[in-house]
Design a protein around this motif. Structure first.
Motif, PDB file in Angstrom:
ATOM      1  N   ILE A  35      59.895  52.486  28.368  1.00  0.00           N
ATOM      2  CA  ILE A  35      59.145  51.841  29.446  1.00  0.00           C
ATOM      3  C   ILE A  35      58.715  52.963  30.376  1.00  0.00           C
ATOM      4  O   ILE A  35      59.563  53.646  30.971  1.00  0.00           O
ATOM      5  N   ALA A  36      57.420  53.187  30.484  1.00  0.00           N
ATOM      6  CA  ALA A  36      56.910  54.359  31.186  1.00  0.00           C
ATOM      7  C   ALA A  36      56.132  53.972  32.437  1.00  0.00           C
ATOM      8  O   ALA A  36      55.518  52.903  32.506  1.00  0.00           O
ATOM      9  N   ARG A  37      56.187  54.855  33.395  1.00  0.00           N
ATOM     10  CA  ARG A  37      55.359  54.718  34.602  1.00  0.00           C
ATOM     11  C   ARG A  37      54.622  56.039  34.804  1.00  0.00           C
ATOM     12  O   ARG A  37      55.235  57.103  34.811  1.00  0.00           O
ATOM     13  N   LEU A  56      69.625  54.544  27.671  1.00  0.00           N
ATOM     14  CA  LEU A  56      69.929  55.947  27.429  1.00  0.00           C
ATOM     15  C   LEU A  56      69.487  56.827  28.594  1.00  0.00           C
ATOM     16  O   LEU A  56      70.113  57.841  28.891  1.00  0.00           O
ATOM     17  N   MET A  57      68.391  56.424  29.232  1.00  0.00           N
ATOM     18  CA  MET A  57      67.874  57.208  30.350  1.00  0.00           C
ATOM     19  C   MET A  57      67.068  56.303  31.264  1.00  0.00           C
ATOM     20  O   MET A  57      66.315  55.434  30.804  1.00  0.00           O
ATOM     21  N   LEU A  58      67.233  56.492  32.567  1.00  0.00           N
ATOM     22  CA  LEU A  58      66.379  55.865  33.563  1.00  0.00           C
ATOM     23  C   LEU A  58      66.225  56.866  34.697  1.00  0.00           C
ATOM     24  O   LEU A  58      67.226  57.324  35.267  1.00  0.00           O
ATOM     25  N   CYS A  59      64.987  57.239  34.988  1.00  0.00           N
ATOM     26  CA  CYS A  59      64.776  58.217  36.054  1.00  0.00           C
ATOM     27  C   CYS A  59      63.366  58.103  36.614  1.00  0.00           C
ATOM     28  O   CYS A  59      62.442  57.592  35.965  1.00  0.00           O
ATOM     29  N   VAL A  60      63.225  58.573  37.838  1.00  0.00           N
ATOM     30  CA  VAL A  60      61.940  58.633  38.532  1.00  0.00           C
ATOM     31  C   VAL A  60      61.866  59.996  39.202  1.00  0.00           C
ATOM     32  O   VAL A  60      62.846  60.442  39.826  1.00  0.00           O
ATOM     33  N   GLN A  67      60.040  53.889  46.210  1.00  0.00           N
ATOM     34  CA  GLN A  67      58.856  53.043  46.158  1.00  0.00           C
ATOM     35  C   GLN A  67      59.045  51.829  45.255  1.00  0.00           C
ATOM     36  O   GLN A  67      58.091  51.117  44.951  1.00  0.00           O
ATOM     37  N   GLY A  68      60.264  51.613  44.779  1.00  0.00           N
ATOM     38  CA  GLY A  68      60.546  50.471  43.916  1.00  0.00           C
ATOM     39  C   GLY A  68      60.303  50.707  42.441  1.00  0.00           C
ATOM     40  O   GLY A  68      60.468  49.787  41.627  1.00  0.00           O
ATOM     41  N   ILE A  69      59.918  51.932  42.080  1.00  0.00           N
ATOM     42  CA  ILE A  69      59.608  52.226  40.672  1.00  0.00           C
ATOM     43  C   ILE A  69      60.874  52.136  39.817  1.00  0.00           C
ATOM     44  O   ILE A  69      60.865  51.546  38.724  1.00  0.00           O
ATOM     45  N   GLY A  70      61.974  52.709  40.305  1.00  0.00           N
ATOM     46  CA  GLY A  70      63.216  52.656  39.544  1.00  0.00           C
ATOM     47  C   GLY A  70      63.702  51.239  39.346  1.00  0.00           C
ATOM     48  O   GLY A  70      64.152  50.870  38.245  1.00  0.00           O
ATOM     49  N   SER A  71      63.607  50.421  40.393  1.00  0.00           N
ATOM     50  CA  SER A  71      64.023  49.021  40.290  1.00  0.00           C
ATOM     51  C   SER A  71      63.174  48.272  39.266  1.00  0.00           C
ATOM     52  O   SER A  71      63.676  47.452  38.489  1.00  0.00           O
ATOM     53  N   GLU A  72      61.882  48.565  39.270  1.00  0.00           N
ATOM     54  CA  GLU A  72      60.972  47.914  38.318  1.00  0.00           C
ATOM     55  C   GLU A  72      61.298  48.311  36.883  1.00  0.00           C
ATOM     56  O   GLU A  72      61.344  47.461  35.979  1.00  0.00           O
ATOM     57  N   LEU A  73      61.535  49.601  36.664  1.00  0.00           N
ATOM     58  CA  LEU A  73      61.879  50.072  35.326  1.00  0.00           C
ATOM     59  C   LEU A  73      63.191  49.465  34.851  1.00  0.00           C
ATOM     60  O   LEU A  73      63.314  49.053  33.689  1.00  0.00           O
ATOM     61  N   LEU A  74      64.172  49.403  35.749  1.00  0.00           N
ATOM     62  CA  LEU A  74      65.463  48.833  35.376  1.00  0.00           C
ATOM     63  C   LEU A  74      65.329  47.354  35.039  1.00  0.00           C
ATOM     64  O   LEU A  74      65.917  46.879  34.052  1.00  0.00           O
ATOM     65  N   LYS A  75      64.572  46.622  35.834  1.00  0.00           N
ATOM     66  CA  LYS A  75      64.379  45.189  35.579  1.00  0.00           C
ATOM     67  C   LYS A  75      63.749  44.961  34.208  1.00  0.00           C
ATOM     68  O   LYS A  75      64.179  44.084  33.437  1.00  0.00           O
ATOM     69  N   LYS A  76      62.744  45.748  33.859  1.00  0.00           N
ATOM     70  CA  LYS A  76      62.096  45.600  32.554  1.00  0.00           C
ATOM     71  C   LYS A  76      63.050  45.969  31.422  1.00  0.00           C
ATOM     72  O   LYS A  76      63.056  45.320  30.363  1.00  0.00           O
ATOM     73  N   ALA A  77      63.849  46.988  31.641  1.00  0.00           N
ATOM     74  CA  ALA A  77      64.821  47.389  30.621  1.00  0.00           C
ATOM     75  C   ALA A  77      65.865  46.291  30.419  1.00  0.00           C
ATOM     76  O   ALA A  77      66.201  45.934  29.280  1.00  0.00           O
ATOM     77  N   SER A 125      74.587  56.552  41.416  1.00  0.00           N
ATOM     78  CA  SER A 125      75.604  55.525  41.167  1.00  0.00           C
ATOM     79  C   SER A 125      75.444  54.361  42.144  1.00  0.00           C
ATOM     80  O   SER A 125      75.649  53.202  41.775  1.00  0.00           O
ATOM     81  N   ASP A 126      75.068  54.653  43.395  1.00  0.00           N
ATOM     82  CA  ASP A 126      74.813  53.579  44.364  1.00  0.00           C
ATOM     83  C   ASP A 126      73.664  52.686  43.900  1.00  0.00           C
ATOM     84  O   ASP A 126      73.705  51.454  44.070  1.00  0.00           O
ATOM     85  N   PHE A 127      72.638  53.297  43.316  1.00  0.00           N
ATOM     86  CA  PHE A 127      71.492  52.544  42.813  1.00  0.00           C
ATOM     87  C   PHE A 127      71.949  51.469  41.829  1.00  0.00           C
ATOM     88  O   PHE A 127      71.553  50.297  41.921  1.00  0.00           O
TER      89      PHE A 127
END
Length: 301
Positions: A35-37, A56-60, A67-77, A125-127
């Motif tokens: 899932i790419a941004r 395996l990986m989630l990063c921005v 800006q909510g990009i990480g939250s969006e990627l995590l939700k889709k994953a 980890s807080d994220f």
């Protein structure tokens, strides 16, 4: 795409030591879902890589965080994993791993021999914690490092005898005895010791063994994680149950570490280890450099 993912991994995981070829192999796995941004110039600025029930990986990239990009990627994953029928998500270890878990400075249980990377904090980890993930281990998970210019011990060359026990490198003829030792000491490690390449000279790896008489009573794997960076590794150390409490594991680590220094390595490390071993490896000079949140989340019914 694999190279783009490798590049973004290297930019965003400075506290993780992983061989570049291993990173590309893992990120190029045929069952991965990416899932790419991207930004307006089509540059990859964020990504989630999912394999089965594992993220395996989630990063921005740093400049795009908040800006909510990480939250969006995590939700889709997460949605993709739930849709496949899985009941639990874990972050880090699946068929293999880029990092054991989420890199963090957070120590979940008492620890010793700690020297964390400068700049490491609890942001990542807080994220995950704020999004329903928990640390799933009943102990700490961490990596340890040792700058070999600080290694100053004498008398720990391979072949040394300490208290009647000889510490030497194993040959291929020793493999069955080494595996029998692991079956007794820690069966989860036996599979790693079955690889013939570990017993061949000149391959940059080796099995260091502790021998009493004709019996292999302990072993350690020495490896080359990244020769260009001067980074060597030690790991999978275990000692037969009846021989524990005699400093054998510490001696194996110390002899193995000196071998790395004598062969020109600048740093030594061990990865993906756990509470208790911080004491043993710390005896030899290693320090905890990064903790991992072994993050997991169950599906809400």
């Amino acid at each position: 795409m694999v190279q783009e993912l490798t590049d973004i991994f290297e930019r965003n995981f400075p506290y993780v030591e992983r061989n570049g070829l291993s990173v590309q192999r893992i990120l190029g796995h045929k069952e991965n879902m990416v899932i790419a941004r991207r930004d307006e110039k089509n540059r990859l600025i964020g990504a989630a890589v999912v394999n089965q029930s594992t993220i395996l990986m989630l990063c921005v990239d740093q400049e795009y965080r908040g800006q909510g990009i990480g939250s969006e990627l995590l939700k889709k994953a997460e949605d993709a994993i739930w849709e496949k029928g899985f009941e639990k998500i874990n972050v880090g270890v699946g068929f293999d791993y880029l990092a054991p878990g989420v890199p963090t400075s957070k120590c979940y249980f008492p620890a010793e021999n700690e020297k964390l990377y400068p700049g490491l904090d609890e942001t990542a980890s807080d994220f995950f914690t704020h999004r329903g993930y928990v640390h799933s281990w009943g102990c700490n998970c961490f990596d340890m490092r040792f700058s070999l210019n600080e290694f100053e011990r004498e008398g720990y060359d391979a072949g040394v005898e300490i208290d009647g026990i000889t510490y030497r490198f194993a040959s291929l003829g020793d493999k069955d005895a080494v595996c029998a030792c692991m079956d007794d000491a820690y069966p989860e490690f036996t599979g790693y010791y079955r690889d013939d390449i570990l017993y061949q000279e000149g391959k940059g790896v080796g099995v260091l063994i502790a021998v009493s008489g004709n019996e292999v009573i302990g072993a350690l794997i020495i490896g080359t994680e990244d020769a260009e960076k001067g980074l060597g590794s030690v790991g999978c150390v275990a000692v037969r149950e009846g021989w524990r409490g005699r400093h054998i594991a510490v001696n194996l680590v110390t002899v193995g570490t000196k071998h790395l220094k004598k062969n020109g390595f600048l740093k030594a490390y061990l990865s993906y280890t756990y509470s208790g071993l911080d004491h043993m490896y710390g005896y030899a000079g290693y320090k905890i450099c990064v903790y991992f949140m072994m993050a997991e989340k169950y599906k809400r019914v």
